[in-house]
Design an enzyme around this catalytic site. Structure first.
Site, PDB file in Angstrom:
ATOM      1  N   GLU A  39     -26.527 -15.013   5.107  1.00  0.00           N
ATOM      2  CA  GLU A  39     -25.749 -14.284   3.789  1.00  0.00           C
ATOM      3  C   GLU A  39     -24.167 -14.489   3.957  1.00  0.00           C
ATOM      4  O   GLU A  39     -23.696 -14.994   3.044  1.00  0.00           O
ATOM      5  CB  GLU A  39     -25.912 -12.946   3.737  1.00  0.00           C
ATOM      6  N   GLU A  60     -17.698 -17.442  11.812  1.00  0.00           N
ATOM      7  CA  GLU A  60     -18.279 -16.501  11.189  1.00  0.00           C
ATOM      8  C   GLU A  60     -19.182 -15.802  11.969  1.00  0.00           C
ATOM      9  O   GLU A  60     -19.605 -14.444  11.727  1.00  0.00           O
ATOM     10  CB  GLU A  60     -19.288 -17.006   9.910  1.00  0.00           C
TER      11      GLU A  60
END
Length: 936
Positions: free
Chosen positions: A67, A138
């Protein structure tokens, strides 16, 4: 499947003028189109029926990590972060979340650039790029997000519930992910996280598992054409919908009492039963029916009795007694019918909400319900079926109960530790006979079912507003009160909004006074609950809250019976008496809340200290906590008449209510407080009107306040870097807002995505009683706040270069995007009233603020904007005023010592003592003076 419209009649509220259409694309993507010609913002939400339950073993958090990754770049738009940049630059916002069985992506944007935004959004699901560099960076962001949650009792207990379940069921998993699960462990097994990510995406992100909602001002045909063009390329693997059969809790995990040690002070008891999913019987509403009764708070209810109890066994015993009462009473048709009637009124007269919230809610419904009920979901129980309600009621038995009890008193008595969050706990088996004993020994109180609800509105007619006023008008002003009035000429709903601010100088005159005012408002809410809970069920809400200078009463909802509720609230205030038993309970709750301040997130602590430095009237929580234990019921009994002895009432009444009704309400309140034989209140002296004044920082100075985080276990540090600019002024406001608007996304990208300083990275405007500025809020485990402060300055230097390179066309585009945002209409009465009340409460009274600021923006030239930046924001600008609040977490404590001892530059000022500093500083003039808001 061919592209097509399946002629489904989607059930919608009677008052809803929007048009809806369901289509299915040739790749089997199901889409709901919503046309709303009145909307200012367009929005979209894609719900993918794959969530953390689908994480591969040994890669916990992969669905959540994916996501995050889809936001970075795509083959069509390879520039990193270009999607978020585009959305933000065009007045919108974007977000996503991952749940157990689905992942939802959504955004909104100004309507004139919806097509381009949608094209970028569609690429998430067509050809995203997941570069190796972005993947590594990330993972750090996911880890930072998890670090933020480690000391949150809500997250800790949620994982403990999951931990105590069947290891073979996906409910048992850890879903968020961290550095260990996404980097260390996969590497140790020879797995490449990026390759696993791509594989997970390719296998699971299939068009037939997706549901899309599009909200636009265009016609349905135009929206359909747009959707067909943008989304038909999403690949369809014909993946079957994942199902997770079997119960997450086996017999081993039922009939258990779990004692757990929380982070915060206080005791919590959660009693849980795994039951038949309510979704299978959404028309019959068994869970709505039972939660309505078990959660009722009126006289005779379980809550009414429970709030006087302390012992776990009594509470559980009484709960099961009430469940037995429900079983013995049988399922009641009149209660179901009343609940159904309330639900129907709420559905048909629901307020409009922001399009982004609306599309997310509907997209989440689309997998669960047939198309005709996509807007309805669980909200309209309509089929009375006693056997279905009985089926669920029978499952609320001692045989499959799970009891979770959180309390600090279990310290030293636990033998187990939950692995992901480190929660200490112990588990004990409980039997039906133990619960029977608890039921027998529980107090023999007169539990009974609720009475018929007198607050259900029956008159939903709209009043004819005699005056078509655009802004609030001052109807009445006296030494007692002022009344602002705004009839509803926009929303056409049978609702009203009433706000009464009791400005009582004694209410905030000392730490003791502020705490007593707080306890007073909570006791009022407590006393009113058994009566007013019925109003709440019927869609009529009230609140009483303390302020810096007294307290506020708010009542909002259906206007038909609003006055009955308001007059009861007023009567309770006027005839207030302290009940010592309830005082003790509320006092204990307040003490725990104050004690728990030290467990707040470090960024919240930094924001608190920033406010304490800037706001001249604020008392520190430590002082309030110090006085709290010594306060007794008689102190409050003496204090309340003193607090009310001098008061001024600032009132705002809006909505489906006539001028004469508004005047009559205020006359009644004045009669109660000021005009009895022995008046409760006297008017304020002109010298007593309080003024919300704010510290004025000195030009050319960088102030900083270093402090150690109040929770030694928290590894996060935080920074609030605040730049104070000006006192409310339309042209300066828009220059400042334009800076925040243009810099927001680059700041997030640089400090969060590139430098990975921390998951919480925000740039936003700040308004303290009309004093405007801008603030960076960053929480980090990787760097101390002093270093983060330097990175903020480095960002501002980088931004300065980009500002000088900005073309006139880019400048105009930014201005126009901000104008579009400002012209956005209020969605409902509550939102509109909140906007106008802020103007009244701050004393700024600029009800035409939006139009005036738009006019200022239209006049603004690029060179003026650059000049503003150079004067107020630029690093080293001689006029600049900066305050850095630095909260040091445990890993950065050595830096705190350096920060505290090092000599500082000539223009830097260390704040050692907040209150000495406040006393030594000048104040901005207040907008709020005495009667008629004299300028001070």
């Amino acid at each position: 499947m061919a592209v097509g419209r399946e002629e489904v009649q989607i059930f919608k509220p009677r008052t809803d003028k929007r048009e809806y259409r369901r289509i299915v694309l040739k790749n089997s993507l199901q889409v709901l189109l919503i046309s709303d010609p009145e909307t200012d913002k367009c929005a979209a939400s894609m719900n993918v029926s794959v969530g953390s339950f689908s994480d591969p073993v040994g890669l916990e958090g992969l669905a959540h990590f994916l996501e995050h990754m889809l936001f970075y770049a795509s083959e069509k738009y390879p520039l990193e972060d270009s999607y978020s940049k585009y959305i933000t630059e065009h007045g919108g916002c974007t977000n996503a979340y991952t749940s157990s069985e689905h992942t939802n992506y959504h955004f909104d944007v100004n309507s004139d650039c919806f097509e381009d935004a949608l094209d970028r959004f569609a690429q998430f699901f067509i050809k995203p790029l997941m570069s190796a560099d972005a993947t590594t960076r990330e993972i750090k962001a996911v880890d930072s997000e998890n670090q933020k949650n480690l000391l949150s009792d809500a997250w800790r207990m949620n994982q403990l519930h999951k931990h105590l379940s069947d290891e073979g069921h996906p409910y048992h998993k850890f879903s968020t992910g961290n550095w260990d699960t996404l980097e260390v462990r996969p590497k140790a097994k020879g797995l490449d996280t990026r390759q696993e990510l791509i594989k997970f995406y390719d296998e699971n992100y299939s068009a037939n598992l997706m549901h899309l909602v599009i909200y636009s001002k265009e016609s349905l045909d135009k929206i359909q054409s747009l959707v067909e063009d943008k989304f038909q390329e999403i690949r369809n693997n014909d993946r079957s919908f994942l199902s997770f059969p079997g119960q997450p809790c086996t017999s081993e995990h039922l009939q258990i009492l779990v004692r757990a040690i929380p982070i915060k002070q206080g005791h919590k008891l959660k009693i849980i039963w795994p039951i038949t999913p309510g979704i299978l019987h959404y028309k019959e509403g068994p869970c709505s029916y039972l939660s309505h009764l078990i959660g009722h708070e009126g006289e005779g209810s379980l809550f009414y009795v429970l709030k006087t109890l302390e012992h776990m066994q009594d509470i559980v015993g009484l709960l099961f007694k009430y469940i037995r009462l429900l079983q013995q009473s049988g399922v009641s048709k009149w209660i179901f019918d009343e609940l159904a009637a309330v639900c129907e009124t709420i559905f048909h007269y629901q307020d409009k909400t922001p399009p982004i919230d609306y599309v997310v809610k509907i997209a989440s419904n689309m997998k669960l319900y047939p198309p005709k009920d996509w807007l309805v979901g669980l909200s309209l129980p309509s089929n009375f079926c006693p056997s279905t309600i009985q089926l669920v009621l029978d499952q609320l038995s001692p045989n499959n109960v799970r009891i979770f009890w959180e309390s600090k008193k279990f310290e030293g008595q636990t033998g187990k530790v939950e692995p992901w969050y480190g929660t200490a706990y112990t588990v004990e088996k409980i039997t039906s006979s133990m619960i029977q004993e608890w039921m027998l020994s529980a107090p023999n109180d007169k539990l009974h079912l609720p009475a018929p609800n007198v607050f259900i509105p029956t008159d939903l007619s709209l009043k004819d507003a005699q005056e078509k006023v655009k802004f609030p008008v001052l109807l009445k002003k006296s030494s007692y009160s002022s009344l602002w009035y705004k009839p509803d000429t926009v929303f056409c709903t049978p609702k009203a909004y009433v706000k009464i601010d009791f400005n009582c100088p004694h209410g905030g005159s000392s730490p003791e006074a502020e705490v007593l005012t707080d306890i007073f408002t909570r006791l009022l809410m407590d006393y009113l609950n058994e009566y007013a809970y019925y109003a709440q069920v019927a869609g009529l809400y009230y609140g009483i809250a303390n302020t810096d200078s007294g307290f506020q009463v708010t009542v909002v909802g259906y206007n038909h019976k609003l006055r009955i509720l308001l007059e009861t609230v007023i009567k309770k205030i006027a005839k207030f008496e302290v009940k010592p038993d309830r005082f003790s309970v509320i006092k204990e709750m307040v003490i725990k809340e104050y004690e728990n301040f030290k467990f707040q997130q470090p960024y919240q602590q930094a924001m608190y200290h920033c406010s304490l430095i800037l706001q001249n009237q604020a008392w520190p929580w430590m002082d309030e906590l110090e006085v709290l234990p010594h306060l007794e019921a008689e102190d409050l009994a003496k204090f309340v008449p003193l607090m009310l002895s001098r008061a001024f009432l600032e009132c705002y009444i809006a909505g489906n209510i006539e001028r004469s009704e508004a005047e009559s309400i205020i006359e009644h309140i004045e009669d109660v407080f000021y005009k009895g034989p022995i008046p409760i209140c006297q008017p304020l002296f002109p010298s007593q009107h309080l003024t919300n004044r704010v510290i004025k920082l000195e030009r050319g100075k960088n102030y900083f306040y270093p402090i150690e985080g109040s929770n030694p276990s928290d590894e996060n540090s935080a920074l609030v870097h605040y730049i104070q600019v000006h006192r409310d002024d339309f042209m300066l406001n828009v220059k400042l807002q334009l800076f925040a608007f243009i810099a927001k996304q680059p700041a997030f990208h640089q400090l969060r995505s590139v430098e990975q300083l921390g998951y919480i990275t925000v740039l936003m405007g700040r308004n303290d009683s009309g004093i405007r500025g801008v603030q960076f809020i960053i929480q980090s485990t990787v760097k101390g706040p002093r270093h983060v402060d330097l990175r903020v300055e480095a960002f501002l230097k980088m931004f300065e270069t980009k500002l000088y390179e900005m073309t006139n066309e880019e400048f105009k585009n930014n201005v126009n995007a901000l104008i579009d945002m400002k012209l956005e209409k209020h969605k409902n009465l509550r939102e509109e009233s909140g906007f106008y009340w802020r103007e009244i409460y701050d004393g700024t009274l600029k009800f035409d603020r939006k139009d005036s600021e738009v006019a200022a923006l239209r006049q603004l030239e690029q060179r003026e904007f650059v000049g503003f930046f150079n004067e107020h924001i630029k690093v080293g600008a001689p006029q600049k005023r900066t305050l850095s609040v630095r909260v040091y977490g445990s890993p950065h404590s050595s830096e705190y010592a350096i920060d505290n001892s090092e000599s500082v530059a000539s223009n830097s000022v260390a704040i050692d003592d907040i209150f000495s500093f406040r006393r030594s500083q000048p104040l901005y003039g207040s907008f709020k003076g005495g009667l008629g808001h004299m300028k001070l």
